[in-house]
Design a protein around this motif. Structure first.
Motif, PDB file in Angstrom:
ATOM      1  N   ALA A  36     -38.868 -21.091 -20.355  1.00 52.69           N
ATOM      2  CA  ALA A  36     -37.973 -20.652 -21.437  1.00 52.69           C
ATOM      3  C   ALA A  36     -36.543 -21.138 -21.193  1.00 52.69           C
ATOM      4  N   GLU A  37     -36.123 -21.125 -19.930  1.00 53.51           N
ATOM      5  CA  GLU A  37     -34.778 -21.588 -19.615  1.00 53.51           C
ATOM      6  C   GLU A  37     -34.624 -23.081 -19.885  1.00 53.51           C
ATOM      7  N   ARG A  38     -35.680 -23.845 -19.716  1.00 51.48           N
ATOM      8  CA  ARG A  38     -35.607 -25.284 -20.023  1.00 51.48           C
ATOM      9  C   ARG A  38     -35.406 -25.499 -21.521  1.00 51.48           C
ATOM     10  N   ASP A  95     -33.206 -30.386 -13.668  1.00 48.85           N
ATOM     11  CA  ASP A  95     -32.935 -29.470 -12.556  1.00 48.85           C
ATOM     12  C   ASP A  95     -33.922 -28.314 -12.548  1.00 48.85           C
ATOM     13  N   LEU A  96     -34.224 -27.780 -13.722  1.00 53.14           N
ATOM     14  CA  LEU A  96     -35.113 -26.621 -13.796  1.00 53.14           C
ATOM     15  C   LEU A  96     -36.558 -27.007 -13.481  1.00 53.14           C
ATOM     16  N   VAL A  97     -36.971 -28.199 -13.883  1.00 54.96           N
ATOM     17  CA  VAL A  97     -38.305 -28.670 -13.491  1.00 54.96           C
ATOM     18  C   VAL A  97     -38.368 -28.794 -11.970  1.00 54.96           C
ATOM     19  N   GLY A  98     -37.341 -29.407 -11.397  1.00 54.08           N
ATOM     20  CA  GLY A  98     -37.301 -29.555  -9.944  1.00 54.08           C
ATOM     21  C   GLY A  98     -37.316 -28.210  -9.237  1.00 54.08           C
ATOM     22  N   LEU A  99     -36.626 -27.229  -9.801  1.00 58.24           N
ATOM     23  CA  LEU A  99     -36.607 -25.896  -9.212  1.00 58.24           C
ATOM     24  C   LEU A  99     -37.998 -25.268  -9.231  1.00 58.24           C
ATOM     25  N   GLU A 100     -38.703 -25.413 -10.351  1.00 62.68           N
ATOM     26  CA  GLU A 100     -40.051 -24.859 -10.439  1.00 62.68           C
ATOM     27  C   GLU A 100     -40.992 -25.566  -9.453  1.00 62.68           C
ATOM     28  N   VAL A 101     -40.855 -26.873  -9.330  1.00 63.33           N
ATOM     29  CA  VAL A 101     -41.667 -27.614  -8.363  1.00 63.33           C
ATOM     30  C   VAL A 101     -41.423 -27.079  -6.952  1.00 63.33           C
ATOM     31  N   GLU A 102     -40.163 -26.874  -6.610  1.00 66.92           N
ATOM     32  CA  GLU A 102     -39.825 -26.381  -5.279  1.00 66.92           C
ATOM     33  C   GLU A 102     -40.418 -24.997  -5.030  1.00 66.92           C
ATOM     34  N   LEU A 103     -40.340 -24.131  -6.019  1.00 70.29           N
ATOM     35  CA  LEU A 103     -40.878 -22.778  -5.857  1.00 70.29           C
ATOM     36  C   LEU A 103     -42.402 -22.801  -5.741  1.00 70.29           C
ATOM     37  N   LEU A 104     -43.044 -23.664  -6.519  1.00 67.78           N
ATOM     38  CA  LEU A 104     -44.502 -23.780  -6.413  1.00 67.78           C
ATOM     39  C   LEU A 104     -44.906 -24.282  -5.032  1.00 67.78           C
ATOM     40  N   ASP A 105     -44.183 -25.248  -4.504  1.00 67.11           N
ATOM     41  CA  ASP A 105     -44.461 -25.723  -3.151  1.00 67.11           C
ATOM     42  C   ASP A 105     -44.299 -24.588  -2.146  1.00 67.11           C
ATOM     43  N   ARG A 106     -43.261 -23.811  -2.328  1.00 67.58           N
ATOM     44  CA  ARG A 106     -43.002 -22.713  -1.407  1.00 67.58           C
ATOM     45  C   ARG A 106     -44.147 -21.696  -1.419  1.00 67.58           C
TER      46      ARG A 106
END
Length: 588
Positions: free
Chosen positions: A387-389, A398-409
Motif C-alpha cells: 500500500a505504501e508503494r 526503496d520500498l521494494v528493496g525494504l520488503e526484500v530485505e525483511l523477507l530475507d530476514r
C-alpha cells in the motif's frame, strides 16, 4: 570492489551524508538578468606568484579555466600536479579548495597532504585531514591531526573527538597511547585540560578506572571551575551505574555553569535512575520553559525518558508536537515506538505512516513492518508495504528493496526472489531493481544471473558507473583469466565516470593484480584504502604487499584490520591462504 548500495536499504538508513564539512560555501551571485550564478570559489585563493615554464603555464591555465567552468575535479588535479612540480603550498591550497567544492574526497585528501607537506606549520591542512579521517573512520589519524593543531596553538576539541570515536566503537588503546605521548610534553593550560579529560575517558574505556580517577582528581585540584571536568565526572559516574555520584557531579557543574542544559539533563537522568520521576520532570519542565517552542529539545527529553524506561512522561512531551502543522518526524517515530513497545502495532502504524521526511521515511516504514512481524503478521506487513508503494510512487524502488530485505530476514528468500521477478516483469528496465536482483544473484553464487541483470543495465545506460564497476570487479575476481581484459575495460569506464570512488579505485588495483602486475596495482589500492579503509580493500592491499616482498607492512596492515573490523571474511580467507601473514602476538 563490487559495492551494492541499493541492495540493502536497511544499511542505507544509517548511511552518513557525503557532504564535506571542511569548506565554507560562497553565496550565490546574480547576473544582470537576475539568474542565479555560482560565484567563483577560487576567487579568494592565494595568487600564483612563481615563474613558470610553458608546460607548467599550460597546466595552470587549464586548471584555472576548469575552475571557472565548474569542473572542480579537473581544476584540483591541475593545481595538485603543479604544486607537486613546483613545491608551492599556494597551489596545493588551491587544489584542496577546488576539490572541496567538487566534493572530491580522495583528491581533497591528496591535496591536503601535499599542502601539509609544503606548509607544515599551517593549521588549515591538518584541520582538513582530521575531518577527512573522521569521515572514513580513521580515528587515530584524526587524533594525530587534531593534536598537531593543538601543538600549533589551534583550538583543542580533543574530548569531543574522543567521545565521537568511542560512540563509533573505535579501539581506545591506540588513541590512549597517542594522548599519553602528547601529555608528556604538553604545557599546563586549557588545551592540556581538554586532553586530560579525553585521556580519562579513554582510560575508563580500556578498564583503567583507577588511573582515570587519579587524573580527574589532579585536574580538579588545578582547575576546579572547569565545567568539562564535572561533565566528565557525571558521565563516568553514570557509566559506572552510580546515579548518586552522577547527581552530585552534575549539581556541582550547574554551580560552576548556571543554566547549562547539559547539567540539567544529567541531573534529570540521575533522578530517573534513582526513581525520582517527579524531580526529573521538574528539571525538564524548567528547561523547556526556558526554551519555549524548541521541538528538538522536547524530542531529546522524550528519548531520555524512554531510555530510562518511563514512556508516559515521554508521551506527554510528544503529543503536543504532533498537533502542530509542521510536526517533526522524530515525534511520530517515538510515539510509534512507544505504541510498538506496548504491543499496539496498529496504533504504531498510525504514527509511522505520518512520517514524510525524506531521511526518516524508510526508517518509519521499516519500524511499522517490524511491529507487524513481531505479532506474527508477516502478510499484513507485506500488505502495508504494498500500500505504501502505491501511496509513494517516488519511493517505489526503496520500498521494494525494504520488503526484500525483511523477507530475507524472515528466511523467506524464495518469496523475496518472486517479489523482485514480479516487479521486474512489470517494469523490466528498472535499473535499481535490476541491480538489486543482480547483487542477490552474486550473493547466491549465480554469476550468470548477475551478469545478465547488470549487462541489461549497462546496455541501456552505458554511464552507470556502479553497474560497470560491479560487473568488472566480479569478472576480475571470480571470472576466467580470458575475461580479465574485459573486466579492466569495464572498470576503467567506471573510473572515467567516477574517478574518486574508492570502490572503483580498489577494483582498478585488483584487476591489475589479477593480470599479474602487483606493482601497478599497489598505488591504486593504497589510494583506495586511504579514502575508505575497509576489510575488503585491506585484504587486497595486504596480499599485494605480501607478493611484492613487503612482509612486515602486510602483517601490520592485517593486524590493524583484525583489530579494527568486527566482520572481516576476506582477511580471514587471506590468512587461510597465506598463514605467514598472521601478525606476531603483541608483547605483554
Amino acid at each position: 570492489m563490487a559495492r551494492a548500495p541499493f541492495s540493502s536499504p536497511l544499511l542505507r538508513l544509517a548511511a552518513p551524508s557525503l557532504a564535506l564539512l571542511l569548506a565554507g560555501c560562497q553565496a550565490l551571485s546574480h547576473d544582470a538578468a537576475g539568474t542565479p550564478a555560482m560565484a567563483d570559489p577560487l576567487e579568494g585563493a592565494p595568487p600564483i606568484t612563481r615563474g613558470l615554464d610553458a608546460e607548467g603555464l599550460a597546466g595552470l591555465l587549464t586548471a584555472e579555466l576548469a575552475g571557472q567552468r565548474g569542473d572542480y575535479r579537473r581544476a584540483a588535479e591541475g593545481y595538485l600536479a603543479a604544486s607537486e612540480r613546483y613545491g608551492d603550498p599556494g597551489l596545493a591550497e588551491r587544489a584542496a579548495l577546488a576539490a572541496s567544492f567538487g566534493d572530491q574526497r580522495e583528491l581533497l585528501n591528496r591535496a591536503a597532504r601535499e599542502w601539509q607537506a609544503l606548509s607544515p606549520d599551517s593549521p588549515a591542512p591538518a584541520r582538513l585531514l582530521a575531518g577527512l579521517a573522521v569521515q572514513r573512520g580513521d580515528w587515530p589519524e584524526a587524533l594525530r591531526q587534531r593534536l598537531a593543531l593543538v601543538r600549533e596553538g589551534g583550538d583543542s576539541e580533543i574530548t569531543s573527538l574522543v567521545e565521537s570515536a568511542l560512540a563509533a566503537e573505535a579501539d581506545p588503546a591506540p588513541l590512549l597511547a597517542l594522548l599519553r605521548d602528547h601529555l608528556r610534553e604538553a604545557p599546563s593550560d586549557a588545551r592540556r585540560h581538554d586532553a586530560e579529560l579525553a585521556t580519562a575517558l579513554l582510560e575508563v574505556a580500556v578498564g583503567d578506572t583507577e588511573a582515570a580517577e587519579r587524573r580527574l582528581d589532579r585536574l580538579g585540584d588545578r582547575a576546579p571551575e572547569l565545567p568539562a571536568l564535572w561533565l566528565t565526572r557525571a558521565r563516568l559516574a553514570q557509566e559506572a551505574d552510580d546515579p548518586r555520584a552522577a547527581r552530585a557531579a552534575a549539581a556541582r557543574g550547574l554551580e560552576v555553569s548556571p543554566g547549562d542544559a547539559r547539567f540539567i539533563l544529567l541531573l534529570a537522568q540521575s533522578e530517573l535512575r534513582l526513581g525520582n520521576v517527579a524531580a526529573a520532570e521538574a528539571r525538564t519542565d524548567a528547561l523547556l520553559a526556558e526554551h519555549t517552542g524548541d521541538a528538538s529539545l522536547a524530542i531529546g527529553l522524550a528519548r531520555l525518558y524512554l531510555d530510562e524506561g518511563y514512556p508516559e512522561p515521554a508521551r506527554r512531551l510528544l503529543l503536543p508536537l504532533v498537533e502542530e502543522p509542521d510536526a517533526p518526524a522524530g515525534a511520530f517515530l517515538l510515539l510509534g515506538d512507544i505504541a510498538r513497545d506496548e504491543g499496539e502495532a496498529d496504533n504504531a502504524l498510525l504514527y509511522y505512516r505520518q512520517v514524510r521526511d525524506d531521511e526518516a521515511f524508510l526508517l518509519s516504514r521499516l519500524r511499522a513492518a517490524e511491529a507487524l512481524i513481531e505479532e506474527d503478521r508477516l502478510d499484513d506487513a507485506r500488505d502495508f508495504l504494498r500500500a505504501e508503494r502505491l501511496r509513494h510512487d517516488d519511493r517505489f524502488d526503496d520500498l521494494v528493496g525494504l520488503e526484500v530485505e525483511l523477507l530475507d530476514r524472515e528466511g523467506q528468500e524464495a518469496a523475496a526472489d518472486a517479489l523482485l521477478d514480479r516487479e521486474l516483469a512489470r517494469t523490466p528496465n528498472d535499473e535499481a531493481l535490476l541491480y538489486l536482483r543482480g547483487m542477490r544473484a552474486f550473493e547466491a553464487g549465480d554469476l550468470e544471473g548477475m551478469e545478465r541483470d547488470l549487462g541489461r543495465i549497462i546496455e541501456r545506460n552505458p554511464d552507470n558507473a556502479m553497474a560497470l564497476n560491479a560487473l568488472g570487479y566480479t569478472l576480475a575476481d571470480q571470472g576466467p583469466a580470458a575475461r580479465l581484459d574485459e573486466a579492466r575495460e569495464l572498470i576503467e569506464r567506471a573510473h572515467e565516470l567516477d574517478p574518486d570512488n574508492p570502490a572503483i579505485l580498489d577494483s582498478l588495483g585488483w584487476v591489475r593484480y589479477r593480470q599479474g602486475d602487483p606493482m601497478a596495482a599497489l598505488p591504486w589500492l593504497e589510494r583506495a584504502y586511504a579514502a575508505m579503509p575497509d576489510q575488503e580493500i585491506a585484504a587486497h592491499l595486504a596480499e599485494v604487499l605480501w607478493v611484492l616482498g613487503r612482509q612486515e607492512a602486510a602483517r601490520e596492515l592485517v593486524g590493524e584490520a583484525l583489530e579494527r573490523f568486527d566482520e572481516r571474511p576476506l582477511i580471514e580467507e587471506l590468512l587461510e591462504r597465506e598463514p605467514g601473514l598472521t601478525p606476531a602476538p603483541a608483547a605483554d
